[in-house]
Design an enzyme around this catalytic site. Structure first.
Site, PDB file in Angstrom:
ATOM      1  N   ARG A  46       0.825  -1.185   0.000  1.00 58.75           N
ATOM      2  CA  ARG A  46       0.000   0.000   0.000  1.00 58.75           C
ATOM      3  C   ARG A  46       0.873   1.254   0.000  1.00 58.75           C
ATOM      4  NH1 ARG A  46      -1.508   2.500   4.596  1.00 58.75           N
ATOM      5  NH2 ARG A  46      -3.672   2.626   3.865  1.00 58.75           N
ATOM      6  N   LEU A  47       0.245   2.362  -0.276  1.00 57.27           N
ATOM      7  CA  LEU A  47       0.863   3.676  -0.221  1.00 57.27           C
ATOM      8  C   LEU A  47      -0.177   4.575   0.426  1.00 57.27           C
ATOM      9  CD1 LEU A  47       3.519   5.024  -1.141  1.00 57.27           C
ATOM     10  CD2 LEU A  47       2.419   5.541  -3.318  1.00 57.27           C
ATOM     11  N   ASP A  48       0.195   5.249   1.513  1.00 57.29           N
ATOM     12  CA  ASP A  48      -0.770   6.038   2.277  1.00 57.29           C
ATOM     13  C   ASP A  48      -1.552   7.009   1.394  1.00 57.29           C
ATOM     14  OD1 ASP A  48      -0.022   4.827   4.617  1.00 57.29           O
ATOM     15  OD2 ASP A  48       1.402   6.383   5.190  1.00 57.29           O
ATOM     16  N   LYS A  49      -2.773   7.302   1.792  1.00 60.25           N
ATOM     17  CA  LYS A  49      -3.633   8.228   1.047  1.00 60.25           C
ATOM     18  C   LYS A  49      -2.964   9.580   0.807  1.00 60.25           C
ATOM     19  CE  LYS A  49      -8.355  10.100   1.080  1.00 60.25           C
ATOM     20  NZ  LYS A  49      -9.652  10.113   1.806  1.00 60.25           N
TER      21      LYS A  49
END
Length: 243
Positions: free
Chosen positions: A103-106
């Site tokens: 994932r990659l933070d919002k």
């Protein structure tokens, strides 16, 4: 060749193994018309359905699997949950079912890989496989030598100490950092430990795959050469799923 039911479902790109277990437990999966148990093994002759729809086995040569590099803009959430506004699946709107690798933070932007290949997901996510991820970070204060040194040596966060890593200055307020870990909000927490706040965080590279030529919000399929290098790099990697 037989494989566990959750892996069979995951390999098709329908969902993760963990999500497949939930589908099995909730009796939404049938094998040859019957409700299976967790751990059931599937052979070439078995028919698997989810919510009544047939799940076809993947090709052994992976020719039907998808590998995508996406330049995620700020504000997109790395989830397959379609009910979440701004989810990455709707953002890409790809014709085939795919899911993000990690994932990659919002609030963060940059490179994230998506695929329908469950095996590659598990291999890349294993922290001990030491696959590099390169980030460019902008902070709210002047970057000092002591800050660079402290970030490089390892930082106490989340009841552990981050692994020593390569950190290089990139302008007065920026630095590049190369990680092989993937702790929750790791870079932001590392910076906070030293009293710095991240104002922009961009992932520029995962292993040998980078953002060159990819505009924000755009995606591309990995090239044959990129896949060749990736498969070579992952040969010795564990397939164990990260919990």
């Amino acid at each position: 060749m037989y494989k566990r039911l959750n892996k069979y479902i995951s390999d098709t790109g329908h969902c993760s193994r963990r999500e497949a277990d939930k589908l099995i437990e909730s009796k939404r999966v049938k094998v040859n018309g019957n409700s299976p148990e967790l751990g059931t093994k599937i052979g070439p002759e078995d028919k698997v359905t989810v919510d009544g729809k047939l799940i076809n086995a993947v090709a052994e040569d992976k020719s039907d699997r998808v590998y995508i590099a996406y330049n995620k803009p700020v504000g997109i959430t790395c989830t397959t949950e379609r009910k979440v506004q701004g989810n990455i699946i709707d953002a890409i709107s790809y014709k085939q079912r795919i899911f993000p690798i990690g994932r990659l933070d919002k609030p963060s932007e940059g490179l994230i890989l998506l695929t329908s290949d469950g095996d590659i997901v598990n291999k890349i996510l294993r922290a001990e496989n030491a696959h590099e991820k390169h980030y460019r970070v902008i902070v709210d204060k002047l970057v000092t030598d002591s800050f660079i040194q402290g970030m490089s040596n390892g930082v106490p966060i989340l009841d552990t100490v981050t692994k020593p890593c390569e950190v290089r200055r990139a302008g007065k307020f920026g630095f590049d950092i190369i990680l092989t870990q993937g702790l929750n909000r790791q870079i932001r927490r590392m910076c906070e430990y030293f009293g710095f706040a991240v104002t922009r965080l961009t992932r520029k590279r995962i292993m040998h795959i980078d953002l060159k030529g990819l505009k924000p919000g755009a995606y591309r399929h990995l090239s044959a050469e990129e896949m060749k290098v990736m498969n070579k790099a992952l040969e010795g990697s564990s397939k164990t799923v990260v919990q």
